[in-house]
Design a protein around this motif. Structure first.
Motif, PDB file in Angstrom:
ATOM      1  N   SER A  94       0.655  -1.168   0.006  1.00  0.00           N
ATOM      2  CA  SER A  94      -0.018   0.107   0.018  1.00  0.00           C
ATOM      3  C   SER A  94       0.921   1.212   0.002  1.00  0.00           C
ATOM      4  O   SER A  94       0.582   2.264  -0.795  1.00  0.00           O
ATOM      5  CB  SER A  94      -0.891  -0.090   1.355  1.00  0.00           C
ATOM      6  OG  SER A  94      -0.293   0.168   2.254  1.00  0.00           O
ATOM      7  N   ASP A 142       2.370   1.846  -3.329  1.00  0.00           N
ATOM      8  CA  ASP A 142       0.978   2.292  -4.340  1.00  0.00           C
ATOM      9  C   ASP A 142       1.067   3.584  -4.357  1.00  0.00           C
ATOM     10  O   ASP A 142       0.734   4.515  -5.134  1.00  0.00           O
ATOM     11  CB  ASP A 142      -0.243   1.328  -4.230  1.00  0.00           C
ATOM     12  CG  ASP A 142      -1.054   1.725  -4.981  1.00  0.00           C
ATOM     13  OD1 ASP A 142      -0.641   1.663  -6.596  1.00  0.00           O
ATOM     14  OD2 ASP A 142      -2.181   2.048  -4.873  1.00  0.00           O
ATOM     15  N   GLN A 143       1.041   4.195  -2.898  1.00  0.00           N
ATOM     16  CA  GLN A 143       0.864   5.521  -2.609  1.00  0.00           C
ATOM     17  C   GLN A 143       1.956   6.391  -3.237  1.00  0.00           C
ATOM     18  O   GLN A 143       1.816   7.401  -3.556  1.00  0.00           O
ATOM     19  CB  GLN A 143       0.757   5.830  -1.050  1.00  0.00           C
ATOM     20  CG  GLN A 143      -0.533   5.328  -0.276  1.00  0.00           C
ATOM     21  CD  GLN A 143      -0.229   5.501   1.098  1.00  0.00           C
ATOM     22  OE1 GLN A 143       0.240   6.204   1.422  1.00  0.00           O
ATOM     23  NE2 GLN A 143      -1.193   4.734   1.755  1.00  0.00           N
ATOM     24  N   GLN A 172       1.558   6.569  -6.955  1.00  0.00           N
ATOM     25  CA  GLN A 172       0.386   7.679  -7.241  1.00  0.00           C
ATOM     26  C   GLN A 172       0.630   8.936  -7.083  1.00  0.00           C
ATOM     27  O   GLN A 172       0.202   9.883  -7.749  1.00  0.00           O
ATOM     28  CB  GLN A 172      -0.685   7.456  -6.496  1.00  0.00           C
ATOM     29  CG  GLN A 172      -1.539   6.215  -6.430  1.00  0.00           C
ATOM     30  CD  GLN A 172      -2.835   5.731  -5.352  1.00  0.00           C
ATOM     31  OE1 GLN A 172      -3.089   6.725  -4.676  1.00  0.00           O
ATOM     32  NE2 GLN A 172      -2.976   4.497  -5.216  1.00  0.00           N
ATOM     33  N   ARG A 173       1.837   9.359  -6.196  1.00  0.00           N
ATOM     34  CA  ARG A 173       2.315  10.717  -6.251  1.00  0.00           C
ATOM     35  C   ARG A 173       3.387  10.996  -7.346  1.00  0.00           C
ATOM     36  O   ARG A 173       4.246  12.002  -7.090  1.00  0.00           O
ATOM     37  CB  ARG A 173       2.625  10.982  -4.702  1.00  0.00           C
ATOM     38  CG  ARG A 173       1.787  10.884  -3.708  1.00  0.00           C
ATOM     39  CD  ARG A 173       2.216  10.765  -2.242  1.00  0.00           C
ATOM     40  NE  ARG A 173       1.162  10.765  -1.478  1.00  0.00           N
ATOM     41  CZ  ARG A 173       1.291  10.687   0.142  1.00  0.00           C
ATOM     42  NH1 ARG A 173       2.671  10.612   0.308  1.00  0.00           N
ATOM     43  NH2 ARG A 173       0.492  10.548   0.780  1.00  0.00           N
TER      44      ARG A 173
END
Length: 223
Positions: free
Chosen positions: A15, A18-19, A22-23
């Protein structure tokens, strides 16, 4: 910014990875891989190949025949699982005279490696060899053998080529250990991060190599 990470347990960090992506932060994995498709690259040991190398070393140490056991790390750790599977696959395909009679978790801990080895000796008194998927478990297994005055009767191959394991190999207490290249992992990790930030192509997997350390070549690992 870029993220260069060596996940201790890959499932727990997915997770966070993934964060990061995404940034817009490139993710480079080193040493331990993870099932994360958005990573720029994985840089580290081909652990399956390392397990195969351990099988070759153990087979040579026991003369190509006999009962052997596997002491593995925590299940679910990609590196540990790949080493174990590489070993098992190589034994099954290349060494018909060798039979794997036990597969036991040692959780990468020295004390547990000792306990597991004690149990293996009781359950399988004819055992000739052991592959432990890290050196801490190998050293624990070695101590269990020596407590029963079985030094030289059961051969052990570890993984990581720590200084203590290499010295034990020189002293004839271990048959050997599979060496990795942690310095190269770090160096290539930084290089990959810089390349990703510049938009340059990076190979999806970069193998930093393995070598079987035995008494014959151990000296260079003690420098």
């Amino acid at each position: 910014k870029a993220l260069v990470v060596s996940p201790a347990g890959s499932a727990q960090v997915l997770s966070a990875l993934d964060q990061a992506t995404q940034r817009g932060v490139p993710v480079i994995l080193v040493d331990t891989d993870a099932p994360f498709d958005k990573k720029v690259t994985y840089i580290g040991t081909d652990n399956r190949k390392g397990g195969q190398l351990a099988a070759k070393g153990l087979a040579e140490a026991i003369g190509g025949k006999g009962e052997v056991a596997l002491i593995h790390g925590v299940s679910g750790n990609e590196s540990q699982d790949a080493r174990a599977q590489g070993f098992l696959d190589a034994v099954a395909s290349d060494y018909p005279g060798i039979k794997v009679v036990a597969k036991q978790p040692g959780n990468s801990e020295r004390a547990l490696g000792l306990t597991v080895m004690e149990n293996l000796l009781t359950a399988h008194p004819d055992i000739k060899g052991v592959f432990a998927t890290n050196d801490q478990m190998a050293l624990g297994a070695m101590e269990a053998l020596e407590a029963r005055s079985l030094r030289g009767k059961v051969e052990i191959i570890g993984f990581d080529a720590t200084k203590e394991a290499v010295q034990a190999t020189v002293d004839g207490r271990l048959a050997g250990s599979v060496a990795q290249s942690p310095r190269m992992m770090g160096q290539r990790g930084v290089e990959a991060a810089l390349a990703a930030l510049k938009g340059q192509p990076v190979e999806k997997r970069i193998d930093t190599g393995t070598e079987l350390v035995t008494a014959a070549n151990a000296a260079k690992y003690l420098k």
